[in-house]
Design a protein around this motif. Structure first.
Motif, PDB file in Angstrom:
ATOM      1  N   SER A 205       0.935  -1.303  -0.006  1.00  0.00           N
ATOM      2  CA  SER A 205       0.123   0.104   0.129  1.00  0.00           C
ATOM      3  C   SER A 205       0.801   1.167  -0.011  1.00  0.00           C
ATOM      4  CB  SER A 205      -0.983   0.027   1.037  1.00  0.00           C
ATOM      5  OG  SER A 205      -0.231  -0.132   2.432  1.00  0.00           O
ATOM      6  N   ALA A 206       1.973   1.127   0.518  1.00  0.00           N
ATOM      7  CA  ALA A 206       3.008   2.390   0.725  1.00  0.00           C
ATOM      8  C   ALA A 206       3.227   2.989  -0.863  1.00  0.00           C
ATOM      9  CB  ALA A 206       4.137   2.143   1.361  1.00  0.00           C
ATOM     10  N   ALA A 207       3.385   1.931  -1.604  1.00  0.00           N
ATOM     11  CA  ALA A 207       3.814   2.191  -3.215  1.00  0.00           C
ATOM     12  C   ALA A 207       2.800   2.930  -3.967  1.00  0.00           C
ATOM     13  CB  ALA A 207       4.642   1.090  -3.651  1.00  0.00           C
ATOM     14  N   ALA A 208       1.554   2.490  -3.537  1.00  0.00           N
ATOM     15  CA  ALA A 208       0.382   2.693  -4.545  1.00  0.00           C
ATOM     16  C   ALA A 208       0.311   4.125  -4.902  1.00  0.00           C
ATOM     17  CB  ALA A 208      -1.092   2.443  -3.946  1.00  0.00           C
ATOM     18  N   PRO A 209       0.500   5.352  -3.826  1.00  0.00           N
ATOM     19  CA  PRO A 209       0.502   6.581  -4.325  1.00  0.00           C
ATOM     20  C   PRO A 209       1.507   6.815  -5.266  1.00  0.00           C
ATOM     21  CG  PRO A 209       0.275   6.233  -1.928  1.00  0.00           C
ATOM     22  CD  PRO A 209       0.631   5.011  -2.504  1.00  0.00           C
ATOM     23  N   ILE A 210       2.623   6.254  -5.059  1.00  0.00           N
ATOM     24  CA  ILE A 210       3.968   6.673  -6.025  1.00  0.00           C
ATOM     25  C   ILE A 210       3.542   6.162  -7.429  1.00  0.00           C
ATOM     26  CG2 ILE A 210       6.081   6.506  -6.570  1.00  0.00           C
ATOM     27  CD1 ILE A 210       6.601   6.222  -3.241  1.00  0.00           C
ATOM     28  N   ALA A 211       2.886   4.914  -7.572  1.00  0.00           N
ATOM     29  CA  ALA A 211       2.636   4.248  -8.768  1.00  0.00           C
ATOM     30  C   ALA A 211       1.554   5.088  -9.743  1.00  0.00           C
ATOM     31  CB  ALA A 211       1.908   2.825  -8.540  1.00  0.00           C
ATOM     32  N   ARG A 212       0.808   6.008  -9.116  1.00  0.00           N
ATOM     33  CA  ARG A 212      -0.059   6.935  -9.638  1.00  0.00           C
ATOM     34  C   ARG A 212       0.784   7.932 -10.612  1.00  0.00           C
ATOM     35  NH1 ARG A 212      -3.547   9.971  -5.656  1.00  0.00           N
ATOM     36  NH2 ARG A 212      -1.717  10.386  -4.842  1.00  0.00           N
ATOM     37  N   PHE A 213       1.985   8.080 -10.263  1.00  0.00           N
ATOM     38  CA  PHE A 213       2.493   9.209 -11.178  1.00  0.00           C
ATOM     39  C   PHE A 213       3.559   8.456 -12.147  1.00  0.00           C
ATOM     40  CE2 PHE A 213       1.762  11.215  -7.072  1.00  0.00           C
ATOM     41  CZ  PHE A 213       1.382  12.595  -7.526  1.00  0.00           C
ATOM     42  N   LEU A 214       3.345   7.241 -12.381  1.00  0.00           N
ATOM     43  CA  LEU A 214       4.088   6.736 -13.592  1.00  0.00           C
ATOM     44  C   LEU A 214       3.515   7.016 -14.894  1.00  0.00           C
ATOM     45  CD1 LEU A 214       4.720   3.152 -12.168  1.00  0.00           C
ATOM     46  CD2 LEU A 214       6.442   4.860 -12.211  1.00  0.00           C
ATOM     47  N   PRO A 215       4.290   7.355 -15.775  1.00  0.00           N
ATOM     48  CA  PRO A 215       3.616   7.826 -17.193  1.00  0.00           C
ATOM     49  C   PRO A 215       2.336   7.133 -17.592  1.00  0.00           C
ATOM     50  CG  PRO A 215       5.878   6.925 -17.183  1.00  0.00           C
ATOM     51  CD  PRO A 215       5.528   7.004 -15.846  1.00  0.00           C
ATOM     52  N   GLY A 216       2.378   5.926 -17.607  1.00  0.00           N
ATOM     53  CA  GLY A 216       1.294   5.228 -18.254  1.00  0.00           C
ATOM     54  C   GLY A 216       0.057   5.582 -17.254  1.00  0.00           C
ATOM     55  N   ALA A 217       0.174   5.337 -16.210  1.00  0.00           N
ATOM     56  CA  ALA A 217      -1.037   5.632 -15.078  1.00  0.00           C
ATOM     57  C   ALA A 217      -1.393   7.035 -15.166  1.00  0.00           C
ATOM     58  CB  ALA A 217      -0.545   5.432 -13.613  1.00  0.00           C
ATOM     59  N   ALA A 218      -0.548   8.024 -15.580  1.00  0.00           N
ATOM     60  CA  ALA A 218      -0.724   9.392 -15.725  1.00  0.00           C
ATOM     61  C   ALA A 218      -1.576   9.454 -17.046  1.00  0.00           C
ATOM     62  CB  ALA A 218       0.404  10.252 -15.740  1.00  0.00           C
ATOM     63  N   GLY A 219      -1.277   8.914 -17.937  1.00  0.00           N
ATOM     64  CA  GLY A 219      -1.904   8.758 -19.290  1.00  0.00           C
ATOM     65  C   GLY A 219      -3.442   8.425 -19.053  1.00  0.00           C
ATOM     66  N   GLU A 220      -3.488   7.308 -18.441  1.00  0.00           N
ATOM     67  CA  GLU A 220      -4.748   6.747 -18.047  1.00  0.00           C
ATOM     68  C   GLU A 220      -5.625   7.488 -17.265  1.00  0.00           C
ATOM     69  OE1 GLU A 220      -4.456   2.898 -16.468  1.00  0.00           O
ATOM     70  OE2 GLU A 220      -3.087   2.261 -18.124  1.00  0.00           O
ATOM     71  N   ALA A 221      -5.026   8.477 -16.338  1.00  0.00           N
ATOM     72  CA  ALA A 221      -5.746   9.296 -15.552  1.00  0.00           C
ATOM     73  C   ALA A 221      -6.471  10.226 -16.357  1.00  0.00           C
ATOM     74  CB  ALA A 221      -4.850   9.914 -14.441  1.00  0.00           C
ATOM     75  N   VAL A 222      -5.750  10.988 -17.425  1.00  0.00           N
ATOM     76  CA  VAL A 222      -6.237  11.837 -18.211  1.00  0.00           C
ATOM     77  C   VAL A 222      -7.663  11.303 -18.707  1.00  0.00           C
ATOM     78  CG1 VAL A 222      -5.923  13.292 -20.279  1.00  0.00           C
ATOM     79  CG2 VAL A 222      -4.022  12.627 -18.854  1.00  0.00           C
ATOM     80  N   VAL A 223      -7.910  10.116 -19.247  1.00  0.00           N
ATOM     81  CA  VAL A 223      -8.841   9.781 -20.116  1.00  0.00           C
ATOM     82  C   VAL A 223      -9.769   9.250 -18.916  1.00  0.00           C
ATOM     83  CG1 VAL A 223      -9.948   8.284 -21.845  1.00  0.00           C
ATOM     84  CG2 VAL A 223      -7.763   9.256 -21.809  1.00  0.00           C
ATOM     85  N   GLY A 224      -9.328   8.678 -17.757  1.00  0.00           N
ATOM     86  CA  GLY A 224     -10.188   8.404 -16.858  1.00  0.00           C
ATOM     87  C   GLY A 224     -10.658   6.696 -16.806  1.00  0.00           C
ATOM     88  N   THR A 225     -10.580   6.245 -17.847  1.00  0.00           N
ATOM     89  CA  THR A 225     -11.049   4.731 -17.796  1.00  0.00           C
ATOM     90  C   THR A 225     -10.007   3.808 -18.546  1.00  0.00           C
ATOM     91  OG1 THR A 225     -12.048   5.082 -20.056  1.00  0.00           O
ATOM     92  CG2 THR A 225     -13.385   5.220 -18.288  1.00  0.00           C
ATOM     93  N   SER A 226      -9.850   2.766 -18.059  1.00  0.00           N
ATOM     94  CA  SER A 226      -8.674   1.918 -18.604  1.00  0.00           C
ATOM     95  C   SER A 226      -9.146   0.429 -18.057  1.00  0.00           C
ATOM     96  CB  SER A 226      -7.438   2.178 -18.297  1.00  0.00           C
ATOM     97  OG  SER A 226      -7.122   1.841 -17.041  1.00  0.00           O
ATOM     98  N   PHE A 227      -8.177  -0.561 -18.422  1.00  0.00           N
ATOM     99  CA  PHE A 227      -8.390  -1.948 -18.009  1.00  0.00           C
ATOM    100  C   PHE A 227      -7.972  -1.736 -16.546  1.00  0.00           C
ATOM    101  CE2 PHE A 227      -6.625  -2.754 -22.336  1.00  0.00           C
ATOM    102  CZ  PHE A 227      -7.885  -3.117 -22.986  1.00  0.00           C
TER     103      PHE A 227
END
Ligand SMILES: Nc1ncnc2c1ncn2[C@@H]1O[C@H](COP(=O)(O)OP(=O)(O)O)[C@@H](O)[C@H]1O
Ligand SMILES: [Mg+2]
Lengths: 267, 296
Positions: A205-227
């Motif tokens: 759980s400690a790593a989850a907030p950091i993983a959100r900042f990875l580029p792929g995650a950031a790209g998915e966040a823009v559109v808001g839906t993904s697998f």
């Protein structure tokens, strides 16, 4: 500065790269939109519990319209990278720097000249997703949801995400300059390495907030839906933050390229 | 046209353990063609790239019209440079020029003009990928001319040109200097540029070995003369009288450090009947080789 931008625009427009990749992207987006529309409506939608999966019409339409982005971002990404790396591959960088020795200006001009094309890739991706996805949904008897504000928000986000990926390409192209290396590296990272990292982070759980900042995650966040987000494996940043993080990757990579490759001797 | 003075002062460049050039100094003057000559790997390209700001020197500096190239306001409008002949293969010749044009303030008409100057009008709308080496050299020169410069820096411009192309290039460069422009061009073959250059700078293993006018280089040639005579006896006596003289056959005498006129005078004084008198001294090419091979 405007002369440098005009020079870069002419470089893009005088080779086949921009429209060849644009055409490939359009085909890929159309393909994924149709496949998702048919698979999600006509396929076996029985859940693990034996009950039919209830997919909401708006969620279904959103998935179909944004399916392209989750894979077709590689085309604007490659386009952005190649407009920098081709200068090193074909050794035309010497000619460019003879005419404009201020190297930071050359990089800035490339980033700025890529913006109209970045938006074009985004607009075409959104338009093709609707043009192919809506008839496929209708054919399968599902609602197209084209009157839904949420769908239009997602399409707008698609344009922004695809455009941001183009600039990420320019940035990493500047930092790496090896054409095949940078494109394969970015695809392997976003498609293979990052999903594994995020999966692992999901268990810690400690790593989850950091993983959100990875580029792929950031790209998915823009559109808001993904697998990944649909599967509940990861939490995403808000869309605006995702866009800023993605653009940040592009700009930081460009700045690194300016301090490293573009500082080197051209010999 | 008032060409700028090109000054190279104490340039040294090391790539890791390799010292590509060491303490290279020379000038190229306006109104003259300066040939920068040396064998492959001598350091010509490194020197020219450093002059043009593409390579940063380990020591020393280079100035064009008193300023380093990257500090010039619109460098390509002062100095036209041609290094390797590298182009995007998918671009046409004209499109290639149009990508550079905004940076040097050149119009589309100017692109057509320089393409005509180098004789590529027919091929202007063809992709560069299909061009011969000679056509690439011409397109490289067209790129250099785009900003209407008053100096030209050309790295091995004759490479890959056919004899007609070399003659054309020679005429072009001579006319450019005759109008007051500064020309600095490199070559690994003296013979290729012998009829083009006014001044020579010879570089070998990273160091300048010689710099002078071409005429002064010619004066460095060691003279020698040989003489054929039917009178073997008198020829043998003449050989004994002249230091360093050798008989290559009973009827042929070769003498170093003498011009044919001097040897003819000795033969006349000794009553030797002369059938043939020839100049056998060092050629310019041999002088060039000797200078490049001498220890630093
Ligand atoms: N980027 C580089 N890295 C390492 N060595 C180099 C580099 N560029 C040139 N050299 C070396 O510097 C020397 C001079 O090369 P160069 O200037 O290309 O010579 P020339 O143009 O006279 O043939 C050669 O020994 C070459 O191998
Ligand atoms: Mg060279």
């Amino acid at each position: 500065m405007s002369a440098a931008i005009r020079s870069e625009l002419r470089k893009i427009l005088t080779t086949r790269l921009w429209w060849a990749l644009l055409a490939m992207m359009a085909v890929a987006v159309a393909f994924f939109a149709v496949v998702f529309a048919l698979a999600l409506t006509l396929g076996d939608t029985t859940g693990p519990d034996g009950q039919p999966l209830a997919i909401e019409p708006s969620h279904l339409a959103l998935t179909v319209y944004t399916a392209g982005v989750s894979l077709a971002y590689v085309f604007p990404l490659a386009f952005g990278a190649i407009i920098v790396t081709s200068e090193f591959r074909h050794r035309t960088i010497a000619t460019t720097l003879l005419a404009e020795p201020r190297r930071a200006r050359v990089i800035t001009a490339k980033l700025l000249a890529a913006i109209p094309f970045a938006l074009l890739y985004g607009l075409v991706a959104a338009a093709v997703a609707v043009a192919a996805g809506a008839p496929a949904l209708a054919l399968a008897g599902a609602e197209t949801m084209l009157g839904d504000a949420e769908v239009w928000r997602a399409l707008g986000a698609t344009v922004a995400a695809m455009a941001a990926w183009t600039l990420v390409g320019v940035g990493f192209g500047t930092a790496v300059t090896h054409q095949v290396g940078v494109i394969v590296g970015l695809i392997v990272w976003t498609q293979l390495v990052e999903p594994l990292v995020r999966l692992a982070a999901g268990f810690w759980s400690a790593a989850a907030p950091i993983a959100r900042f990875l580029p792929g995650a950031a790209g998915e966040a823009v559109v808001g839906t993904s697998f990944y987000s649909a599967s509940g494996l990861a939490t995403l940043l808000p869309a605006w933050a995702g866009l800023l993080v993605l653009l940040g990757y592009g700009l930081v990579a460009a700045a690194i390229g300016w301090r490293t490759t573009f500082r080197h001797d051209i010999s | 046209m008032d060409g700028p003075l090109i000054e190279i002062a104490g340039l040294t460049k090391t790539f890791g353990a390799v010292t590509a050039i060491q303490d290279v100094s020379f000038v190229a003057e306006p109104g003259r063609v300066t040939g920068f000559l040396g064998p492959n790997g001598a350091g010509k390209s490194t020197t020219l790239r450093t002059l043009l700001g593409l390579v940063s020197p380990t020591a020393g500096e280079a100035r064009i019209g008193g300023r380093p190239y990257p500090d010039l306001d619109r460098p390509a409008a002062l100095v036209g440079a041609q290094l390797e002949t590298a182009f995007h293969p998918g671009r046409t010749a004209l499109d290639h020029l149009r990508t550079v044009a905004p940076l040097v303030g050149a119009s589309d008409d100017r692109c057509d003009e320089v393409i005509a100057t180098v004789g590529l009008t027919e091929a202007a709308r063809r992709r560069v990928g299909g061009f011969s080496m000679g056509m690439r050299q011409r397109l490289g020169l067209a790129t250099a001319l785009l900003g209407d410069p008053s100096a030209l820096v050309l790295d091995e411009p004759a490479n890959g040109l056919d004899p007609a192309g070399i003659t054309w290039m020679r005429g072009f460069v001579r006319a450019f200097a005759a109008h007051g422009g500064t020309v600095l061009l490199s070559s690994h073959l003296l013979g290729e540029v012998e009829q083009t250059v006014d001044d020579v700078v010879i570089i070998a293993r990273g160091r300048v070995r010689h710099a002078s006018s071409l005429a002064e280089l010619r004066d460095l040639a060691h003279p020698a003369a040989s003489l054929a005579s039917p009178d073997a006896a008198r020829l043998a006596r003449l050989a004994d009288a002249l230091p360093g003289a050798t008989l290559t056959s009973p009827h042929d005498l070769t003498v170093p450090q003498l011009t044919p006129a001097e040897l003819g005078a000795h033969a006349f004084a000794a009553g030797v009947e002369v059938h043939r008198l020839t100049e056998t001294g060092e050629t310019l090419e041999q002088v060039f080789l000797r200078l490049t091979e001498e220890a630093a």
